[in-house]
Design an enzyme around this catalytic site. Structure first.
Site, PDB file in Angstrom:
ATOM      1  N   HIS A  86      26.857  48.248  49.747  1.00  0.00           N
ATOM      2  CA  HIS A  86      28.305  47.971  49.783  1.00  0.00           C
ATOM      3  C   HIS A  86      28.819  47.719  48.366  1.00  0.00           C
ATOM      4  O   HIS A  86      29.814  48.312  47.933  1.00  0.00           O
ATOM      5  CB  HIS A  86      28.599  46.760  50.675  1.00  0.00           C
ATOM      6  CG  HIS A  86      29.904  46.068  50.388  1.00  0.00           C
ATOM      7  ND1 HIS A  86      31.116  46.616  50.737  1.00  0.00           N
ATOM      8  CD2 HIS A  86      30.187  44.891  49.779  1.00  0.00           C
ATOM      9  CE1 HIS A  86      32.096  45.793  50.353  1.00  0.00           C
ATOM     10  NE2 HIS A  86      31.552  44.739  49.760  1.00  0.00           N
ATOM     11  N   ASP A 115      47.398  68.257  29.120  1.00  0.00           N
ATOM     12  CA  ASP A 115      46.220  68.056  29.969  1.00  0.00           C
ATOM     13  C   ASP A 115      45.319  67.045  29.261  1.00  0.00           C
ATOM     14  O   ASP A 115      45.677  66.518  28.213  1.00  0.00           O
ATOM     15  CB  ASP A 115      45.469  69.378  30.201  1.00  0.00           C
ATOM     16  CG  ASP A 115      44.647  69.338  31.491  1.00  0.00           C
ATOM     17  OD1 ASP A 115      43.889  68.373  31.679  1.00  0.00           O
ATOM     18  OD2 ASP A 115      44.781  70.260  32.313  1.00  0.00           O
ATOM     19  N   TRP A 151      23.131  44.250  44.330  1.00  0.00           N
ATOM     20  CA  TRP A 151      23.573  45.331  43.440  1.00  0.00           C
ATOM     21  C   TRP A 151      23.124  45.090  42.014  1.00  0.00           C
ATOM     22  O   TRP A 151      23.102  46.007  41.206  1.00  0.00           O
ATOM     23  CB  TRP A 151      25.094  45.482  43.497  1.00  0.00           C
ATOM     24  CG  TRP A 151      25.865  44.509  42.662  1.00  0.00           C
ATOM     25  CD1 TRP A 151      26.105  43.212  42.958  1.00  0.00           C
ATOM     26  CD2 TRP A 151      26.498  44.758  41.402  1.00  0.00           C
ATOM     27  NE1 TRP A 151      26.850  42.625  41.961  1.00  0.00           N
ATOM     28  CE2 TRP A 151      27.121  43.542  40.993  1.00  0.00           C
ATOM     29  CE3 TRP A 151      26.631  45.868  40.569  1.00  0.00           C
ATOM     30  CZ2 TRP A 151      27.825  43.413  39.785  1.00  0.00           C
ATOM     31  CZ3 TRP A 151      27.327  45.731  39.376  1.00  0.00           C
ATOM     32  CH2 TRP A 151      27.920  44.518  39.001  1.00  0.00           C
ATOM     33  N   SER A 178      28.625  60.173  34.043  1.00  0.00           N
ATOM     34  CA  SER A 178      29.980  60.581  34.426  1.00  0.00           C
ATOM     35  C   SER A 178      31.022  59.647  33.809  1.00  0.00           C
ATOM     36  O   SER A 178      32.031  60.102  33.262  1.00  0.00           O
ATOM     37  CB  SER A 178      30.069  60.576  35.951  1.00  0.00           C
ATOM     38  OG  SER A 178      31.391  60.487  36.377  1.00  0.00           O
ATOM     39  N   SER A 179      30.751  58.344  33.867  1.00  0.00           N
ATOM     40  CA  SER A 179      31.699  57.378  33.307  1.00  0.00           C
ATOM     41  C   SER A 179      31.843  57.540  31.809  1.00  0.00           C
ATOM     42  O   SER A 179      32.944  57.448  31.260  1.00  0.00           O
ATOM     43  CB  SER A 179      31.224  55.942  33.569  1.00  0.00           C
ATOM     44  OG  SER A 179      31.320  55.648  34.916  1.00  0.00           O
ATOM     45  N   HIS A 262      29.181  42.001  32.582  1.00  0.00           N
ATOM     46  CA  HIS A 262      30.441  41.306  32.400  1.00  0.00           C
ATOM     47  C   HIS A 262      31.546  42.215  31.885  1.00  0.00           C
ATOM     48  O   HIS A 262      32.634  42.240  32.449  1.00  0.00           O
ATOM     49  CB  HIS A 262      30.334  40.012  31.592  1.00  0.00           C
ATOM     50  CG  HIS A 262      31.554  39.193  31.875  1.00  0.00           C
ATOM     51  ND1 HIS A 262      31.698  38.475  33.034  1.00  0.00           N
ATOM     52  CD2 HIS A 262      32.724  39.094  31.239  1.00  0.00           C
ATOM     53  CE1 HIS A 262      32.908  37.963  33.080  1.00  0.00           C
ATOM     54  NE2 HIS A 262      33.557  38.318  31.997  1.00  0.00           N
ATOM     55  N   GLU A 264      31.698  45.195  32.532  1.00  0.00           N
ATOM     56  CA  GLU A 264      31.967  46.001  33.724  1.00  0.00           C
ATOM     57  C   GLU A 264      33.070  45.375  34.585  1.00  0.00           C
ATOM     58  O   GLU A 264      33.925  46.065  35.138  1.00  0.00           O
ATOM     59  CB  GLU A 264      30.675  46.153  34.546  1.00  0.00           C
ATOM     60  CG  GLU A 264      30.839  46.746  35.935  1.00  0.00           C
ATOM     61  CD  GLU A 264      31.262  48.204  35.936  1.00  0.00           C
ATOM     62  OE1 GLU A 264      31.036  48.885  34.917  1.00  0.00           O
ATOM     63  OE2 GLU A 264      31.826  48.662  36.944  1.00  0.00           O
ATOM     64  N   TYR A 266      35.554  43.752  33.532  1.00  0.00           N
ATOM     65  CA  TYR A 266      36.842  44.053  32.911  1.00  0.00           C
ATOM     66  C   TYR A 266      37.153  45.532  32.966  1.00  0.00           C
ATOM     67  O   TYR A 266      38.317  45.927  32.949  1.00  0.00           O
ATOM     68  CB  TYR A 266      36.875  43.499  31.484  1.00  0.00           C
ATOM     69  CG  TYR A 266      36.819  41.996  31.515  1.00  0.00           C
ATOM     70  CD1 TYR A 266      37.890  41.289  32.044  1.00  0.00           C
ATOM     71  CD2 TYR A 266      35.701  41.286  31.126  1.00  0.00           C
ATOM     72  CE1 TYR A 266      37.842  39.915  32.164  1.00  0.00           C
ATOM     73  CE2 TYR A 266      35.653  39.910  31.234  1.00  0.00           C
ATOM     74  CZ  TYR A 266      36.723  39.238  31.758  1.00  0.00           C
ATOM     75  OH  TYR A 266      36.663  37.880  31.886  1.00  0.00           O
ATOM     76  N   SER A 277      51.437  45.971  34.866  1.00  0.00           N
ATOM     77  CA  SER A 277      52.399  45.948  33.764  1.00  0.00           C
ATOM     78  C   SER A 277      53.373  47.115  33.822  1.00  0.00           C
ATOM     79  O   SER A 277      54.404  47.094  33.166  1.00  0.00           O
ATOM     80  CB  SER A 277      51.675  45.972  32.413  1.00  0.00           C
ATOM     81  OG  SER A 277      50.770  44.903  32.328  1.00  0.00           O
ATOM     82  N   HIS A 311      27.007  33.519  31.552  1.00  0.00           N
ATOM     83  CA  HIS A 311      27.567  32.624  32.570  1.00  0.00           C
ATOM     84  C   HIS A 311      27.264  33.104  33.988  1.00  0.00           C
ATOM     85  O   HIS A 311      27.530  32.406  34.944  1.00  0.00           O
ATOM     86  CB  HIS A 311      29.070  32.390  32.353  1.00  0.00           C
ATOM     87  CG  HIS A 311      29.950  33.572  32.632  1.00  0.00           C
ATOM     88  ND1 HIS A 311      31.094  33.810  31.914  1.00  0.00           N
ATOM     89  CD2 HIS A 311      29.872  34.571  33.544  1.00  0.00           C
ATOM     90  CE1 HIS A 311      31.679  34.915  32.388  1.00  0.00           C
ATOM     91  NE2 HIS A 311      30.957  35.390  33.367  1.00  0.00           N
ATOM     92  N   HIS A 312      26.735  34.318  34.110  1.00  0.00           N
ATOM     93  CA  HIS A 312      26.313  34.793  35.429  1.00  0.00           C
ATOM     94  C   HIS A 312      24.939  34.266  35.799  1.00  0.00           C
ATOM     95  O   HIS A 312      24.449  34.529  36.895  1.00  0.00           O
ATOM     96  CB  HIS A 312      26.270  36.322  35.445  1.00  0.00           C
ATOM     97  CG  HIS A 312      27.613  36.959  35.292  1.00  0.00           C
ATOM     98  ND1 HIS A 312      28.420  37.233  36.372  1.00  0.00           N
ATOM     99  CD2 HIS A 312      28.309  37.349  34.201  1.00  0.00           C
ATOM    100  CE1 HIS A 312      29.549  37.783  35.938  1.00  0.00           C
ATOM    101  NE2 HIS A 312      29.512  37.862  34.618  1.00  0.00           N
ATOM    102  N   THR A 337      44.013  35.596  29.443  1.00  0.00           N
ATOM    103  CA  THR A 337      44.364  35.933  30.827  1.00  0.00           C
ATOM    104  C   THR A 337      45.627  35.192  31.237  1.00  0.00           C
ATOM    105  O   THR A 337      46.509  35.749  31.897  1.00  0.00           O
ATOM    106  CB  THR A 337      43.201  35.594  31.776  1.00  0.00           C
ATOM    107  OG1 THR A 337      41.998  36.105  31.212  1.00  0.00           O
ATOM    108  CG2 THR A 337      43.417  36.202  33.140  1.00  0.00           C
ATOM    109  N   LYS A 340      48.698  36.857  29.939  1.00  0.00           N
ATOM    110  CA  LYS A 340      49.123  38.009  30.743  1.00  0.00           C
ATOM    111  C   LYS A 340      49.915  37.546  31.962  1.00  0.00           C
ATOM    112  O   LYS A 340      50.984  38.085  32.266  1.00  0.00           O
ATOM    113  CB  LYS A 340      47.913  38.844  31.180  1.00  0.00           C
ATOM    114  CG  LYS A 340      47.169  39.470  30.018  1.00  0.00           C
ATOM    115  CD  LYS A 340      46.236  40.567  30.458  1.00  0.00           C
ATOM    116  CE  LYS A 340      46.952  41.873  30.578  1.00  0.00           C
ATOM    117  NZ  LYS A 340      47.003  42.669  29.351  1.00  0.00           N
ATOM    118  N   ARG A 459      24.784  32.762  49.230  1.00  0.00           N
ATOM    119  CA  ARG A 459      25.203  34.137  49.505  1.00  0.00           C
ATOM    120  C   ARG A 459      23.988  34.957  49.905  1.00  0.00           C
ATOM    121  O   ARG A 459      22.853  34.527  49.793  1.00  0.00           O
ATOM    122  CB  ARG A 459      25.887  34.728  48.270  1.00  0.00           C
ATOM    123  CG  ARG A 459      24.989  34.797  47.062  1.00  0.00           C
ATOM    124  CD  ARG A 459      25.754  35.127  45.798  1.00  0.00           C
ATOM    125  NE  ARG A 459      26.136  36.539  45.755  1.00  0.00           N
ATOM    126  CZ  ARG A 459      26.361  37.217  44.612  1.00  0.00           C
ATOM    127  NH1 ARG A 459      26.233  36.611  43.443  1.00  0.00           N
ATOM    128  NH2 ARG A 459      26.705  38.474  44.638  1.00  0.00           N
TER     129      ARG A 459
END
Lengths: 542, 264
Positions: A86, A115, A151, A178-179, A262, A264, A266, A277, A311-312, A337, A340, A459
């Site tokens: 998932h 293009d 994951w 690809s990315s 991390h 990722e 963002y 925006s 921090h993860h 943040t 924003k 979890r």
């Protein structure tokens, strides 16, 4: 509804509607071989929607098993596969391709380019993604079951995966390639193909956020590819990068993973910031407040994303100095943040707001993403994170920033630009119904998970102590409500593609002065901006 | 904004007859029974209220804007698009708030990392899917596994209603026993994959990593049975390796340890 009935008169500025071009190829070959940014954008978006439904179904398997205590539906191993796949599908198959699809469609239109800079590579990077997710889904049917280690693929657990492991790793390699290609394409396009007069600080915010996102992608996707390659060699070629028995360290993987992971986060949220925006100024009928500080805040967030990864993983046992550093650096992210969020609020202040579906999604984003931001700040505080870590509090946090955060922004973008893509207005009533069902159920689904986590529910468990039963049932009800509501979204898009009231070039009342995409007719012709439009300095950003 | 949601959620669940007799609508972190857990709880509440205060202020402005500056009410948009003063203020004020939060957080963190002066060391080893406890100074060690009745009930379609079992999934055959009011150092490691040893009432969670030894400490000042779980995904039965710790008075602990030594 405020779609204007303007004629296309103000749309022309003579960017080549007399057909020098051949149109799209006929039949399936159009899609297989296309190098058109609009076709590729469409394919990315359709792919993302399919993955969203597949990944969502897996989440529903999880929520169904968790509806009441006791094991009723699936084996615990399969439960772990569902949570793992998932997440992989939603992150790499749904959210990222959706923003790439939006970027493909809208960046050339917003900067006045005909293009993308590298159209063949554009096609290749889309079809690689299809290959990647075919492999990943195939891995579910391998002996030993699908990937079930979460994951994040932490070793040593991930090395216990059966034949699914190499498939999942190659899927990640392909998706990563690809990315990277997509990111290179976006950077080259933005840097080289802007219409004359469009300076960097005159670009629309969506283009800015994508530019920064693209640099993040190039910086971290190779890191992730390296990490999973080390898993591969540890598993098949006897290396011991992540095994203490051979002089390695399992925590090394976590450092590498989160150095990717991390940024990722963002990569998924910055384009969403850009979308919001775009939408808020249009429907507040007022210029974006603090454009320059928005750009600098986005860049600061991107920079900080490289120095907060640990921090993860506060519970892995870090030196005090390390914990201090990562706590303080993480808390700092709250500052840009906050800027924003305050700027968006100030954009609405003394505006003239109307509430079409894109604005509703942007408003929900504003409130609910902020809630996710607050729980994120709480988790930065190391001592309390020792309690929150690996509980449902974390699950609630990242779903708040990703679902009513990134996903709502993407849905808002679809509702914002769909008339431009299809040339048809969609059913506003149905879209508002979709919004309200989604906004209510997403809270029923995820808000109780804060309580579950604080009360002590870890979890990634398929069954739980009975004191967690009540909120789990509420959460599952929200899950099914949210999931089923998305069928409305699919139906609505389908109908809009098939037909509907014709959309004007400007589409939205307040879009008149915002962005080049509203100067071309709706639907946007197959080829736009053959001759670059002229942009007067500072006018095109909202 | 919590309470209407809670009411709504509660209403939905009641409609579906969610066995209100067992209702446990827990909302918050447990205070716990150690000085650290109380500090952590205090820190949690502090940050929570700071966040709530900021949220009320920010959401109030958003709601006011959305309610007042409406196109349908004929609002005409203003023309400003920046204000250096406002932007400086809302950059600096958050920084000050963060400093205010960081100071007590740093103080607690330093205390957490100071495991010196402990009187008893227990080594905890995570296995798929059980814990091993070893009283290092006393040569006593044993495994701690999910209690059998619970293990039977949690099988797929076991036909057993979990609500009929006390402390469902949070009961073991051999709990860890520790003395009350004594600083206990826990060394955490694992034999196969990464696990995490966690007792919410002690405020502490630490990863158990194969090949490495982590450390945590706690001083439980209230006797009782405290329950937690493995907190790091460790495979198929990750959800079924609870942690149960019995905190008993010193004398009782000494007697238990002596008895345990003779059976070893």
């Amino acid at each position: 509804m405020s779609a204007t009935t303007d004629t296309l008169a103000d749309a022309g500025h003579g960017h080549g509607h007399d057909v020098h071009h051949h149109g799209p190829a006929k039949g399936i070959r159009r899609w297989l071989t296309t190098t058109n940014h609009k076709d590729i954008g469409t394919m990315y978006l359709v792919f993302s929607l399919i993955m969203f439904l597949i990944g969502g179904s897996m989440a529903l398997v999880v929520r169904a098993e968790l509806f009441v205590p006791g094991m009723q539906l699936v084996d615990p191993g399969f439960f772990n596969t569902m949570t793992t796949v998932h997440a992989l599908i939603m992150v790499f198959g749904a959210v990222m391709p959706a923003t790439v699809g939006l970027g493909n469609w809208m960046i050339p239109l917003q900067i006045g380019a005909p293009d993308m800079a590298l159209p063949r590579m554009n096609n290749f990077s889309f079809w690689l993604l299809v290959a990647a997710f075919s492999l990943l889904i195939l891995s579910l049917f391998m002996p030993g079951g699908g990937p079930a280690s979460g994951w994040t693929l932490y070793p040593p657990l991930v090395l216990q995966t059966g034949d699914a492991l190499p498939l999942a790793i190659f899927a990640i390699h392909l998706a990563g390639a690809s990315s990277i290609m997509g990111a290179i394409n976006i950077i080259v396009t933005i840097m080289n193909m802007r219409a004359p007069g469009m300076t960097l600080l005159a670009m629309p915010m969506f283009v800015w956020t994508w530019l920064i996102t693209a640099y993040l992608l190039i910086a971290v996707m190779p890191v992730f590819a390296g990490a999973v390659t080390m898993l591969l060699t540890d598993h098949f070629f006897g290396s011991t990068f992540f095994s203490a028995a051979g002089g390695g360290d399992p925590v090394l993987y976590q450092h590498i993973f989160w150095f990717f992971g991390h940024p990722e986060v963002y990569i998924m949220i910055l384009p969403a910031f850009g979308i919001v925006s775009e939408i808020i100024p249009t429907f507040a009928r007022k210029k974006l407040f603090g454009y320059d500080s928005m750009v600098y805040a986005t860049a600061s967030i991107a920079f900080l994303s490289f120095i907060v990864w640990a921090h993860h993983m506060f519970t892995v046992g870090m030196p005090l100095a390390g914990e201090m550093f990562f706590m303080l650096a993480t808390m700092l992210i709250a500052v840009p943040t906050g800027v924003k969020v305050f700027n968006w609020t100030a954009t609405m202040w003394k505006g003239s707001i109307s509430f079409e579906p894109p604005m509703l999604f942007a408003l929900a984003f504003l409130f609910l993403f902020t809630i996710g931001g607050f729980s994120g700040l709480m988790m930065a505080i190391v001592p309390v994170d020792f309690q929150y870590h690996d509980t449902y509090f974390i699950v609630a946090h990242f779903h708040y920033v990703l679902v009513p955060g990134a996903v709502f922004a993407i849905m808002g973008a679809v509702y914002y630009w769909l008339p431009k893509w299809t040339g048809h207005m969609y059913d506003m009533k149905l879209a508002k119904l979709h919004f309200w069902l989604s906004a209510i159920f997403v809270n029923v689904l995820f808000f109780p998970q804060h309580f579950l986590g604080l009360a002590g529910m870890p979890r990634r468990i398929p069954d739980y102590a009975t004191q967690f039963a009540d909120w789990n049932m509420v959460s599952s009800i929200g899950g099914f409500g949210f999931g089923l509501s998305q069928l409305l979204f699919v139906y609505l898009i389908w109908r809009c593609v098939r037909g509907g009231a014709p959309a004007s070039a400007v589409v939205w009342d307040g879009a008149r002065s915002h962005g080049l995409e509203w100067t071309v007719p709706s639907p946007a012709p197959y080829h736009t901006f053959d001759e670059p439009p002229t942009v007067r300095g500072g006018e095109m950003h909202s | 904004m919590k309470s209407p949601k809670r009411d709504l959620a509660g209403g939905v669940a009641l409609l579906l007859a969610a066995a209100p007799a067992y209702a446990a609508w827990d909302l918050n972190l447990r205070v716990g029974v150690t000085p650290l857990s109380r500090d952590i709880y205090g820190l949690h509440m502090l940050i929570l209220w700071v966040c709530v205060a900021i949220a009320v202020a920010v959401f109030a402005v958003m709601i006011y804007s959305v309610a007042t500056f409406r196109h349908s009410k004929g609002a005409t948009p203003a023309n400003f698009d920046h204000s250096t003063l406002a932007e400086v203020i809302w950059t600096i004020v958050p920084v000050l708030i963060l400093v205010f939060m960081a100071i007590p957080a740093a103080r607690t963190l330093v205390a957490i990392e100071d495991s010196s002066g402990s009187e008893l060391t227990v080594k905890v080893t995570g296995y798929q899917w059980k814990w091993q406890y070893e009283y290092v100074e006393h040569g006593v060690s044993f495994f701690s596994t999910l209690a059998r009745r619970h293990d039977a009930a949690r099988q797929l379609d076991s036909g057993v209603d979990p609500r009929t079992i006390d402390n469902y999934l949070l009961e073991v055959d051999n709990p860890l026993v520790v003395p009350q009011g004594v600083k206990i150092r826990v060394l955490v490691t694992a034999a196969d994959v990464i696990h995490a040893w966690w007792v919410p009432d002690f405020g502490m969670k630490k990863d158990a990593i194969p090949g490495f030894i982590n450390e945590l400490w706690f001083t439980a000042d209230k006797a009782g049975t405290y329950r937690g779980q493995c907190a790091e995904l460790c495979g198929r039965d990750h959800g079924f390796m609870p942690v149960v710790v019995e905190v008993v008075p010193r004398a009782e602990f000494d007697a238990w340890l002596a008895a345990r030594k003779t059976t070893e």
